[in-house]
Design a protein around this motif. Structure first.
Motif, PDB file in Angstrom:
ATOM      1  N   ALA A  75      37.404  69.747  22.778  1.00  0.00           N
ATOM      2  CA  ALA A  75      36.618  70.962  22.587  1.00  0.00           C
ATOM      3  C   ALA A  75      36.244  71.118  21.107  1.00  0.00           C
ATOM      4  CB  ALA A  75      37.400  72.185  23.074  1.00  0.00           C
ATOM      5  N   ARG A  76      37.216  70.830  20.185  1.00  0.00           N
ATOM      6  CA  ARG A  76      36.921  70.926  18.746  1.00  0.00           C
ATOM      7  C   ARG A  76      35.865  69.903  18.348  1.00  0.00           C
ATOM      8  NH1 ARG A  76      42.268  71.264  17.654  1.00  0.00           N
ATOM      9  NH2 ARG A  76      42.381  69.232  16.634  1.00  0.00           N
ATOM     10  N   VAL A  77      36.010  68.681  18.877  1.00  0.00           N
ATOM     11  CA  VAL A  77      35.034  67.625  18.553  1.00  0.00           C
ATOM     12  C   VAL A  77      33.646  68.041  19.048  1.00  0.00           C
ATOM     13  CG1 VAL A  77      34.340  65.242  19.040  1.00  0.00           C
ATOM     14  CG2 VAL A  77      36.738  65.768  18.489  1.00  0.00           C
ATOM     15  N   LEU A  78      33.583  68.570  20.295  1.00  0.00           N
ATOM     16  CA  LEU A  78      32.291  68.963  20.853  1.00  0.00           C
ATOM     17  C   LEU A  78      31.628  70.032  19.984  1.00  0.00           C
ATOM     18  CD1 LEU A  78      30.162  68.840  23.117  1.00  0.00           C
ATOM     19  CD2 LEU A  78      31.505  70.516  24.394  1.00  0.00           C
ATOM     20  N   GLU A  79      32.439  70.980  19.516  1.00  0.00           N
ATOM     21  CA  GLU A  79      31.883  72.045  18.666  1.00  0.00           C
ATOM     22  C   GLU A  79      31.333  71.503  17.364  1.00  0.00           C
ATOM     23  OE1 GLU A  79      34.473  75.397  17.926  1.00  0.00           O
ATOM     24  OE2 GLU A  79      34.751  75.660  20.088  1.00  0.00           O
ATOM     25  N   ALA A  80      31.873  70.346  16.932  1.00  0.00           N
ATOM     26  CA  ALA A  80      31.493  69.782  15.638  1.00  0.00           C
ATOM     27  C   ALA A  80      30.235  68.920  15.720  1.00  0.00           C
ATOM     28  CB  ALA A  80      32.645  68.967  15.066  1.00  0.00           C
ATOM     29  N   VAL A  81      29.796  68.616  16.986  1.00  0.00           N
ATOM     30  CA  VAL A  81      28.603  67.771  17.114  1.00  0.00           C
ATOM     31  C   VAL A  81      27.361  68.621  16.889  1.00  0.00           C
ATOM     32  CG1 VAL A  81      27.260  66.306  18.666  1.00  0.00           C
ATOM     33  CG2 VAL A  81      29.762  66.219  18.733  1.00  0.00           C
ATOM     34  N   PRO A  82      26.575  68.310  15.815  1.00  0.00           N
ATOM     35  CA  PRO A  82      25.378  69.124  15.560  1.00  0.00           C
ATOM     36  C   PRO A  82      24.270  68.785  16.554  1.00  0.00           C
ATOM     37  CG  PRO A  82      25.568  67.394  13.909  1.00  0.00           C
ATOM     38  CD  PRO A  82      26.740  67.235  14.832  1.00  0.00           C
ATOM     39  N   VAL A 130      31.443  63.955  12.257  1.00  0.00           N
ATOM     40  CA  VAL A 130      32.001  64.771  13.335  1.00  0.00           C
ATOM     41  C   VAL A 130      33.507  64.905  13.166  1.00  0.00           C
ATOM     42  CG1 VAL A 130      32.397  64.906  15.828  1.00  0.00           C
ATOM     43  CG2 VAL A 130      30.157  64.180  14.952  1.00  0.00           C
ATOM     44  N   ALA A 131      34.172  63.783  12.795  1.00  0.00           N
ATOM     45  CA  ALA A 131      35.629  63.803  12.600  1.00  0.00           C
ATOM     46  C   ALA A 131      35.989  64.784  11.493  1.00  0.00           C
ATOM     47  CB  ALA A 131      36.129  62.398  12.262  1.00  0.00           C
ATOM     48  N   ALA A 132      35.262  64.706  10.389  1.00  0.00           N
ATOM     49  CA  ALA A 132      35.535  65.590   9.249  1.00  0.00           C
ATOM     50  C   ALA A 132      35.311  67.044   9.641  1.00  0.00           C
ATOM     51  CB  ALA A 132      34.633  65.221   8.072  1.00  0.00           C
ATOM     52  N   GLY A 192      37.987  68.264  11.913  1.00  0.00           N
ATOM     53  CA  GLY A 192      39.356  68.209  11.403  1.00  0.00           C
ATOM     54  C   GLY A 192      40.232  67.243  12.164  1.00  0.00           C
ATOM     55  N   THR A 193      39.646  66.187  12.720  1.00  0.00           N
ATOM     56  CA  THR A 193      40.453  65.163  13.402  1.00  0.00           C
ATOM     57  C   THR A 193      40.246  63.818  12.711  1.00  0.00           C
ATOM     58  OG1 THR A 193      38.688  64.549  14.899  1.00  0.00           O
ATOM     59  CG2 THR A 193      40.179  66.306  15.630  1.00  0.00           C
ATOM     60  N   SER A 194      41.044  62.848  13.128  1.00  0.00           N
ATOM     61  CA  SER A 194      40.877  61.497  12.582  1.00  0.00           C
ATOM     62  C   SER A 194      39.625  60.853  13.173  1.00  0.00           C
ATOM     63  CB  SER A 194      42.097  60.651  12.935  1.00  0.00           C
ATOM     64  OG  SER A 194      42.114  60.417  14.341  1.00  0.00           O
ATOM     65  N   LEU A 195      39.118  59.822  12.502  1.00  0.00           N
ATOM     66  CA  LEU A 195      37.944  59.095  13.012  1.00  0.00           C
ATOM     67  C   LEU A 195      38.248  58.523  14.394  1.00  0.00           C
ATOM     68  CD1 LEU A 195      35.103  57.958  12.546  1.00  0.00           C
ATOM     69  CD2 LEU A 195      36.137  55.995  11.409  1.00  0.00           C
ATOM     70  N   ARG A 228      37.216  58.498  20.234  1.00  0.00           N
ATOM     71  CA  ARG A 228      37.673  58.524  21.630  1.00  0.00           C
ATOM     72  C   ARG A 228      37.097  59.759  22.346  1.00  0.00           C
ATOM     73  NH1 ARG A 228      41.876  60.250  24.984  1.00  0.00           N
ATOM     74  NH2 ARG A 228      42.476  61.798  23.426  1.00  0.00           N
ATOM     75  N   SER A 229      37.163  60.905  21.652  1.00  0.00           N
ATOM     76  CA  SER A 229      36.645  62.140  22.250  1.00  0.00           C
ATOM     77  C   SER A 229      35.154  62.044  22.521  1.00  0.00           C
ATOM     78  CB  SER A 229      36.919  63.336  21.330  1.00  0.00           C
ATOM     79  OG  SER A 229      38.304  63.622  21.315  1.00  0.00           O
ATOM     80  N   LEU A 230      34.419  61.467  21.564  1.00  0.00           N
ATOM     81  CA  LEU A 230      32.963  61.363  21.751  1.00  0.00           C
ATOM     82  C   LEU A 230      32.640  60.509  22.982  1.00  0.00           C
ATOM     83  CD1 LEU A 230      31.851  61.005  18.008  1.00  0.00           C
ATOM     84  CD2 LEU A 230      31.173  62.830  19.615  1.00  0.00           C
ATOM     85  N   GLY A 231      33.425  59.445  23.187  1.00  0.00           N
ATOM     86  CA  GLY A 231      33.212  58.606  24.372  1.00  0.00           C
ATOM     87  C   GLY A 231      33.412  59.399  25.659  1.00  0.00           C
ATOM     88  N   LEU A 232      34.509  60.165  25.671  1.00  0.00           N
ATOM     89  CA  LEU A 232      34.770  60.976  26.863  1.00  0.00           C
ATOM     90  C   LEU A 232      33.704  62.058  27.056  1.00  0.00           C
ATOM     91  CD1 LEU A 232      38.648  61.389  26.470  1.00  0.00           C
ATOM     92  CD2 LEU A 232      37.456  60.118  28.276  1.00  0.00           C
ATOM     93  N   LEU A 233      33.323  62.684  25.932  1.00  0.00           N
ATOM     94  CA  LEU A 233      32.294  63.734  26.021  1.00  0.00           C
ATOM     95  C   LEU A 233      30.968  63.163  26.520  1.00  0.00           C
ATOM     96  CD1 LEU A 233      33.126  65.658  22.702  1.00  0.00           C
ATOM     97  CD2 LEU A 233      33.403  66.546  25.043  1.00  0.00           C
ATOM     98  N   ALA A 234      30.659  61.942  26.069  1.00  0.00           N
ATOM     99  CA  ALA A 234      29.421  61.299  26.529  1.00  0.00           C
ATOM    100  C   ALA A 234      29.509  61.016  28.018  1.00  0.00           C
ATOM    101  CB  ALA A 234      29.187  60.018  25.740  1.00  0.00           C
TER     102      ALA A 234
END
Lengths: 389, 389
Positions: free
Chosen positions: B338-345, B354-356, B359-362, B367-373
């Motif tokens: 959810a945090r990663v998704l919020e960070a995607v412009p 997106v990681a920065a 606030g998560t590691s690259l 991994r999150s972006l793959g799942l979100l995709a």
């Protein structure tokens, strides 16, 4: 043509007269006819006697007001009966080619006994016009009914179905109205026989625009009604008429019907009488198919799209006896009437000429001509009697 | 998004790979999967081992020729398995926004267990594309199917019905084809959610003309298939696909169908699975309604003319749970995703950005972006990842 003993003739005559004073299917009158015989009931009415008693269900409320209402009904019939001239009624009917068929007569359709259930508005007698034999025509028959304000689609389907039913020697029974009824009758008549069940006297031709069609149909088919010559149709007569359409046939097809179409009334009679109920589907966007879809969805009506579907569904319950086709009344003529019929020239002749040509007395010739006219086999003309055009 | 243990992950991965070598619903493969687990079967195929034994019905004929045929089938799968790159298949799928859902996964639709009957071609796994949750979408759903060569009448009725079903929070499931399917999907999507069940890989967009519609639907609904990325549809794939349409839903409505329409195949699956079968009537003069009338006449299909009829018939068997509407996958995201998704412009950004921002590691971000995709919530762009347009 009809074989009645003395009592049968008197009862049939009384029933014919009763059609001129009491409404068709009256339950109380039915009970009196069953208990006391038609001739007795009629004599009582004419003599202004009080109503004869009929067996009453134990749980029936002997409400004094209800009895007063019944008494007023009887007195109304009695007053009307005093004005009926039996010979005149039967003579006028015969002259118009209309015969009276009573329960028990050879031409009485056995299926009408289906109306003899508790609360069933059994018919007390039928006026019949036309060259067909009502009983025989109904043996292998189907009712095809529907909306007066039919669409082009509905009339097309009704006509196609009726034509193909006639192709398979199935007689189409309907109500003679504009729309679906008319389309079905016309197509059936073009390829076979049809039965028109009217809510008015058979000389009244309602609706007027169908007078020509009715005359055509009378040649090979029949028109039938519980109302006497001259009777015009009131709204409730159509509803009481609808039970006859359902009762005369083993199955009823509704081709098109709006949400409140009278065809749904006929359908409900078919269900009550445990006959096969069928409906033709149509566009769900058509108001004239809404009633049919209600029958398919909620009434377990069979879905039929063509004559084959109808024959399969009605045939499946063993109600379409294999038969080579309808039988004409002329096949049942006694020897005397047959000789008289043969002596009637196409161009017409007076009774004396017909009597001489047939080798019978004037008396016999006149009686036969009357019966032949009632069967639709001869008709009146300026010269006297002729074969129907 | 999916909660799998180590064995579950290995089995799901094996099932995903199996979609690339064996046909959907293969009965023998199903028996092997049940007996030996997907990971074991896949390992055997890749290693070129002989087929593992499965329990055989006592009365089954141990025909040596049949066994030879099975062996050839296995060897064909084995050869194909050797060419499959599991990471490549899953990566390519994820990049195209396609996730794999295995039996037991939270998104697996429970109704598919209906296919687990003797001879039932149970699904071994589903490829899913889109922002909807397949299981949740199917809970309160109905299949609306029909002829590709539909009439204007059929498309009108399908669209009206689908739109009104969406109004009542019922998800429309269909096959994505031209004609009835497309009209139903489009109208359902305009007013709610819809599920497209395809016979090809979810990146293949068959039929081509529906590519835009499929992309639209993927935003809130889902596309689902048993075939892997790149797989083109063969004739038999549509038939095996049809069982899924029937199995995913509590009821199937056939809007228009010719005498030999594939929609009748879907209808037969609905009957086999004891689901509610419904048909829309149409003009008996229309070849495209012949199949519907056969269903009404001979298959005891319910007659439905509008969404209310459908809801009444399916609801009557308790199969439309009251629900306020479909649930989106995003509602089920773990906190990290959810945090990663919020960070995607909206305009897109690379994984490091997106990681920065999240606030998560690259590593976690990738991994999150793959799942979100895979869930259809982000998509690839030149800059890296962006929210779907």
């Amino acid at each position: 043509m009809t074989v009645r003993d003395w009592q049968g003739e008197a009862d049939a005559r009384a029933r014919a007269c009763l059609t001129a004073v009491a409404p068709p299917g009256d339950l109380w009158l039915g009970a009196m006819l069953a208990e006391h015989g038609a001739a007795g009931v009629w004599a009582g009415l004419v003599a202004g006697e009080p109503p004869p008693s009929v067996p009453v269900e134990e749980d029936e409320d002997p409400d004094p007001e209800a009895w007063a209402r019944l008494r007023r009904r009887w007195d109304g019939w009695s007053a009307a009966a005093a004005r009926v001239d039996p010979d005149g009624l039967l003579g006028e009917s015969a002259a118009a080619g209309i015969r009276f068929v009573a329960p028990g007569d050879p031409e009485w359709p056995g299926r009408l006994d289906g109306l003899d259930l508790p609360g069933g508005r059994r018919s007390h007698g039928l006026w019949v016009r036309g060259g067909g034999d009502l009983r025989n025509l109904c043996l292998r028959s189907v009712a095809v009914v529907g909306a007066r304000s039919a669409t082009a689609y509905g009339e097309h389907v009704a006509a196609e179905m009726a034509y193909e039913l006639a192709e398979q020697d199935v007689v189409v029974v309907s109500g003679g109205a504009y729309g679906i009824d008319g389309a079905a009758h016309r197509a059936a008549h073009a390829n076979g026989s049809t039965v028109v069940v009217l809510a008015c006297g058979l000389d009244v031709d309602y609706p007027r625009g169908h007078a020509g069609m009715f005359a055509d149909i009378a040649r090979t088919g029949v028109l039938v009604s519980e109302r006497p010559v001259g009777a015009t149709p009131r709204a409730k007569d159509f509803l009481i008429r609808n039970r006859l359409i359902a009762a005369l046939t083993p199955g009823t097809v509704v081709v098109e019907a709006g949400r409140r179409s009278g065809a749904l009334n006929t359908a409900s009679h078919a269900v009550e009488l445990h006959r096969v109920l069928m409906a033709v589907p149509g566009p769900v966007t058509s108001a004239m198919s809404v009633g049919c879809h209600v029958l398919l969805r909620d009434w377990q009506a069979g879905c039929v799209t063509c004559a084959d579907d109808v024959v399969a569904q009605v045939g499946a319950v063993g109600e379409l006896p294999p038969e080579s086709g309808p039988v004409r009344v002329s096949a049942h003529l006694d020897a005397e009437s047959a000789r008289v019929l043969e002596a009637v020239p196409r161009a017409g002749a007076g009774p004396a000429v017909v009597a001489a040509a047939s080798g019978t007395s004037l008396d016999v010739a006149m009686r036969s001509l009357g019966l032949l006219a009632a069967a639709g086999l001869v008709e009146r003309c300026r010269a006297g009697w002729r074969l129907p055009r």
